[in-house]
Design a protein around this motif. Structure first.
Motif, PDB file in Angstrom:
ATOM      1  N   THR A  91       3.277   3.379  15.707  1.00 30.78           N
ATOM      2  CA  THR A  91       2.630   2.565  14.681  1.00 30.78           C
ATOM      3  C   THR A  91       2.975   3.080  13.295  1.00 30.78           C
ATOM      4  O   THR A  91       2.947   4.276  13.045  1.00 30.78           O
ATOM      5  N   CYS A  92       3.278   2.150  12.376  1.00 37.10           N
ATOM      6  CA  CYS A  92       3.598   2.485  10.995  1.00 37.10           C
ATOM      7  C   CYS A  92       2.429   2.085  10.107  1.00 37.10           C
ATOM      8  O   CYS A  92       2.053   0.903  10.060  1.00 37.10           O
ATOM      9  N   GLY A  93       1.847   3.062   9.443  1.00 41.40           N
ATOM     10  CA  GLY A  93       0.715   2.808   8.567  1.00 41.40           C
ATOM     11  C   GLY A  93       1.044   3.128   7.126  1.00 41.40           C
ATOM     12  O   GLY A  93       2.188   3.442   6.784  1.00 41.40           O
ATOM     13  N   ILE A  94       0.014   3.054   6.302  1.00 41.26           N
ATOM     14  CA  ILE A  94       0.200   3.327   4.881  1.00 41.26           C
ATOM     15  C   ILE A  94      -0.962   4.161   4.361  1.00 41.26           C
ATOM     16  O   ILE A  94      -2.124   3.923   4.701  1.00 41.26           O
ATOM     17  N   ALA A  95      -0.621   5.174   3.578  1.00 40.14           N
ATOM     18  CA  ALA A  95      -1.602   5.982   2.859  1.00 40.14           C
ATOM     19  C   ALA A  95      -1.389   5.701   1.366  1.00 40.14           C
ATOM     20  O   ALA A  95      -0.268   5.430   0.938  1.00 40.14           O
ATOM     21  N   ILE A  96      -2.470   5.768   0.599  1.00 40.58           N
ATOM     22  CA  ILE A  96      -2.407   5.394  -0.815  1.00 40.58           C
ATOM     23  C   ILE A  96      -2.973   6.519  -1.676  1.00 40.58           C
ATOM     24  O   ILE A  96      -4.070   7.010  -1.435  1.00 40.58           O
ATOM     25  N   SER A  97      -2.183   6.913  -2.691  1.00 37.89           N
ATOM     26  CA  SER A  97      -2.654   7.837  -3.717  1.00 37.89           C
ATOM     27  C   SER A  97      -2.998   6.995  -4.943  1.00 37.89           C
ATOM     28  O   SER A  97      -2.110   6.487  -5.633  1.00 37.89           O
ATOM     29  N   GLU A  98      -4.292   6.802  -5.171  1.00 39.10           N
ATOM     30  CA  GLU A  98      -4.764   5.988  -6.297  1.00 39.10           C
ATOM     31  C   GLU A  98      -4.309   6.559  -7.635  1.00 39.10           C
ATOM     32  O   GLU A  98      -4.050   5.827  -8.583  1.00 39.10           O
ATOM     33  N   SER A  99      -4.190   7.900  -7.703  1.00 34.75           N
ATOM     34  CA  SER A  99      -3.784   8.557  -8.944  1.00 34.75           C
ATOM     35  C   SER A  99      -2.308   8.323  -9.246  1.00 34.75           C
ATOM     36  O   SER A  99      -1.857   8.554 -10.358  1.00 34.75           O
ATOM     37  N   GLY A 100      -1.554   7.895  -8.216  1.00 34.86           N
ATOM     38  CA  GLY A 100      -0.117   7.728  -8.384  1.00 34.86           C
ATOM     39  C   GLY A 100       0.639   9.031  -8.311  1.00 34.86           C
ATOM     40  O   GLY A 100       1.848   9.067  -8.531  1.00 34.86           O
ATOM     41  N   LYS A 101      -0.055  10.115  -7.996  1.00 31.78           N
ATOM     42  CA  LYS A 101       0.552  11.438  -7.932  1.00 31.78           C
ATOM     43  C   LYS A 101       0.707  11.889  -6.488  1.00 31.78           C
ATOM     44  O   LYS A 101      -0.122  11.581  -5.629  1.00 31.78           O
ATOM     45  N   LEU A 102       1.755  12.651  -6.260  1.00 30.51           N
ATOM     46  CA  LEU A 102       2.041  13.166  -4.929  1.00 30.51           C
ATOM     47  C   LEU A 102       0.889  14.018  -4.392  1.00 30.51           C
ATOM     48  O   LEU A 102       0.545  13.939  -3.206  1.00 30.51           O
ATOM     49  N   ALA A 103       0.259  14.805  -5.255  1.00 28.61           N
ATOM     50  CA  ALA A 103      -0.832  15.672  -4.820  1.00 28.61           C
ATOM     51  C   ALA A 103      -2.046  14.880  -4.337  1.00 28.61           C
ATOM     52  O   ALA A 103      -2.932  15.434  -3.701  1.00 28.61           O
ATOM     53  N   GLY A 104      -2.078  13.569  -4.622  1.00 26.82           N
ATOM     54  CA  GLY A 104      -3.151  12.704  -4.107  1.00 26.82           C
ATOM     55  C   GLY A 104      -4.376  12.710  -4.992  1.00 26.82           C
ATOM     56  O   GLY A 104      -4.289  12.988  -6.169  1.00 26.82           O
ATOM     57  N   GLN A 105      -5.351  12.357  -4.399  1.00 25.22           N
ATOM     58  CA  GLN A 105      -5.933  12.354  -3.087  1.00 25.22           C
ATOM     59  C   GLN A 105      -5.461  11.121  -2.314  1.00 25.22           C
ATOM     60  O   GLN A 105      -5.411  10.031  -2.861  1.00 25.22           O
ATOM     61  N   TRP A 106      -5.140  11.297  -1.035  1.00 22.81           N
ATOM     62  CA  TRP A 106      -4.589  10.247  -0.198  1.00 22.81           C
ATOM     63  C   TRP A 106      -5.673   9.605   0.648  1.00 22.81           C
ATOM     64  O   TRP A 106      -6.480  10.283   1.261  1.00 22.81           O
ATOM     65  N   LYS A 107      -5.666   8.267   0.651  1.00 20.63           N
ATOM     66  CA  LYS A 107      -6.609   7.500   1.467  1.00 20.63           C
ATOM     67  C   LYS A 107      -5.805   6.668   2.465  1.00 20.63           C
ATOM     68  O   LYS A 107      -4.838   6.008   2.083  1.00 20.63           O
ATOM     69  N   GLN A 108      -6.212   6.703   3.711  1.00 24.73           N
ATOM     70  CA  GLN A 108      -5.531   5.939   4.750  1.00 24.73           C
ATOM     71  C   GLN A 108      -6.020   4.493   4.751  1.00 24.73           C
ATOM     72  O   GLN A 108      -7.223   4.237   4.706  1.00 24.73           O
ATOM     73  N   GLN A 109      -5.095   3.569   4.791  1.00 23.12           N
ATOM     74  CA  GLN A 109      -5.450   2.156   4.932  1.00 23.12           C
ATOM     75  C   GLN A 109      -5.898   1.931   6.379  1.00 23.12           C
ATOM     76  O   GLN A 109      -5.271   2.435   7.311  1.00 23.12           O
ATOM     77  N   ASP A 110      -7.004   1.203   6.556  1.00 23.37           N
ATOM     78  CA  ASP A 110      -7.566   1.012   7.892  1.00 23.37           C
ATOM     79  C   ASP A 110      -6.624   0.296   8.850  1.00 23.37           C
ATOM     80  O   ASP A 110      -6.519   0.669  10.008  1.00 23.37           O
ATOM     81  N   GLU A 111      -5.959  -0.737   8.377  1.00 25.73           N
ATOM     82  CA  GLU A 111      -5.056  -1.505   9.225  1.00 25.73           C
ATOM     83  C   GLU A 111      -3.619  -1.040   9.013  1.00 25.73           C
ATOM     84  O   GLU A 111      -3.168  -0.919   7.877  1.00 25.73           O
ATOM     85  N   PRO A 112      -2.892  -0.792  10.101  1.00 28.32           N
ATOM     86  CA  PRO A 112      -1.490  -0.379   9.948  1.00 28.32           C
ATOM     87  C   PRO A 112      -0.616  -1.534   9.468  1.00 28.32           C
ATOM     88  O   PRO A 112      -0.989  -2.706   9.580  1.00 28.32           O
ATOM     89  N   LEU A 113       0.566  -1.193   8.951  1.00 35.79           N
ATOM     90  CA  LEU A 113       1.538  -2.216   8.558  1.00 35.79           C
ATOM     91  C   LEU A 113       2.185  -2.855   9.780  1.00 35.79           C
ATOM     92  O   LEU A 113       2.464  -4.043   9.801  1.00 35.79           O
ATOM     93  N   TYR A 114       2.448  -2.026  10.804  1.00 35.82           N
ATOM     94  CA  TYR A 114       3.116  -2.507  12.016  1.00 35.82           C
ATOM     95  C   TYR A 114       2.610  -1.687  13.188  1.00 35.82           C
ATOM     96  O   TYR A 114       2.664  -0.456  13.150  1.00 35.82           O
ATOM     97  N   LYS A 115       2.116  -2.344  14.240  1.00 40.49           N
ATOM     98  CA  LYS A 115       1.509  -1.627  15.358  1.00 40.49           C
ATOM     99  C   LYS A 115       2.143  -1.921  16.710  1.00 40.49           C
ATOM    100  O   LYS A 115       1.640  -1.481  17.732  1.00 40.49           O
ATOM    101  N   ASN A 116       3.260  -2.605  16.735  1.00 39.30           N
ATOM    102  CA  ASN A 116       3.864  -3.027  18.000  1.00 39.30           C
ATOM    103  C   ASN A 116       5.038  -2.148  18.419  1.00 39.30           C
ATOM    104  O   ASN A 116       6.131  -2.628  18.669  1.00 39.30           O
ATOM    105  N   ASP A 117       4.796  -0.830  18.483  1.00 38.88           N
ATOM    106  CA  ASP A 117       5.766   0.133  18.976  1.00 38.88           C
ATOM    107  C   ASP A 117       7.006   0.248  18.088  1.00 38.88           C
ATOM    108  O   ASP A 117       8.134   0.090  18.543  1.00 38.88           O
ATOM    109  N   GLY A 118       6.776   0.546  16.824  1.00 38.32           N
ATOM    110  CA  GLY A 118       7.873   0.751  15.883  1.00 38.32           C
ATOM    111  C   GLY A 118       7.456   1.681  14.768  1.00 38.32           C
ATOM    112  O   GLY A 118       6.272   1.868  14.516  1.00 38.32           O
ATOM    113  N   GLY A 119       8.442   2.293  14.107  1.00 35.84           N
ATOM    114  CA  GLY A 119       8.096   3.213  13.039  1.00 35.84           C
ATOM    115  C   GLY A 119       9.261   3.635  12.179  1.00 35.84           C
ATOM    116  O   GLY A 119      10.293   2.982  12.146  1.00 35.84           O
ATOM    117  N   HIS A 120       9.078   4.766  11.480  1.00 28.49           N
ATOM    118  CA  HIS A 120      10.029   5.296  10.497  1.00 28.49           C
ATOM    119  C   HIS A 120      10.305   4.276   9.404  1.00 28.49           C
ATOM    120  O   HIS A 120      11.446   4.005   9.056  1.00 28.49           O
TER     121      HIS A 120
END
Length: 165
Positions: A91-120
């Motif tokens: 499954t391919c998901g997405i995490a979001i840094s609201e600050s726009g900075k690499l250091a974060g803080q990172w929040k995981q999106q509840d729904e993945p972008l793709y969940k049907n056996d694929g990734g990278h």
């Protein structure tokens, strides 16, 4: 790992995989300007178990983290696609840094972008400016690229449509 440059400083964003730690992690480390070696200590951004869609592997008893890729959105948020084992396969998901900075803080999106056996997943723009996501599916030796048009809503990235043969 993924090379990411922030404020002119190069970083390597990578995974501490389940073979290294049971609860996989995504981390980063600064690189020298010539990319020849690391500078300073590594830092963890988040663990695989922090995403509600990341399932503990029945076979290995772990949370996988794999294939991080970064994209700066139109409102300055920093989006990271990353992959784990999900309830319907890789499954391919997405995490979001609201600050726009690499250091974060990172929040995981509840729904993945793709969940049907694929990734990278990796994000790119077409010559006419459309945002695209490419990933491999299924997660086996017969995997092939799947390409999706994306929309940057300002709050997240969403799939608009898949390009099919």
């Amino acid at each position: 790992g993924t090379l990411y440059v922030e404020d002119g400083i190069p970083y390597m964003v990578y995974c501490h995989e389940w073979v290294q730690v049971t609860n996989g992690a995504v981390g980063y480390v600064q690189l020298k300007d010539d990319l020849s070696e690391t500078v300073g200590e590594t830092k963890n951004l988040f663990r695989g178990s922090q995403a509600s869609w990341s399932k503990i592997s029945d076979q290995y008893g772990c949370n996988v983290t794999d294939g991080p890729f970064l994209y700066k959105g139109k409102t300055g948020k920093l989006y990271m696609t990353w992959t784990s084992g999900g309830y319907e396969g890789y499954t391919c998901g997405i995490a979001i840094s609201e600050s726009g900075k690499l250091a974060g803080q990172w929040k995981q999106q509840d729904e993945p972008l793709y969940k049907n056996d694929g990734g990278h997943g990796m994000i790119f723009k077409t010559f006419d400016g459309k945002i695209m996501l490419i990933l491999h599916s299924p997660n086996n030796m017969g995997s092939r690229p799947r390409i999706f048009e994306m929309e940057d809503t300002g709050n997240t990235l969403v799939v608009v449509r898949e390009f099919t043969e």
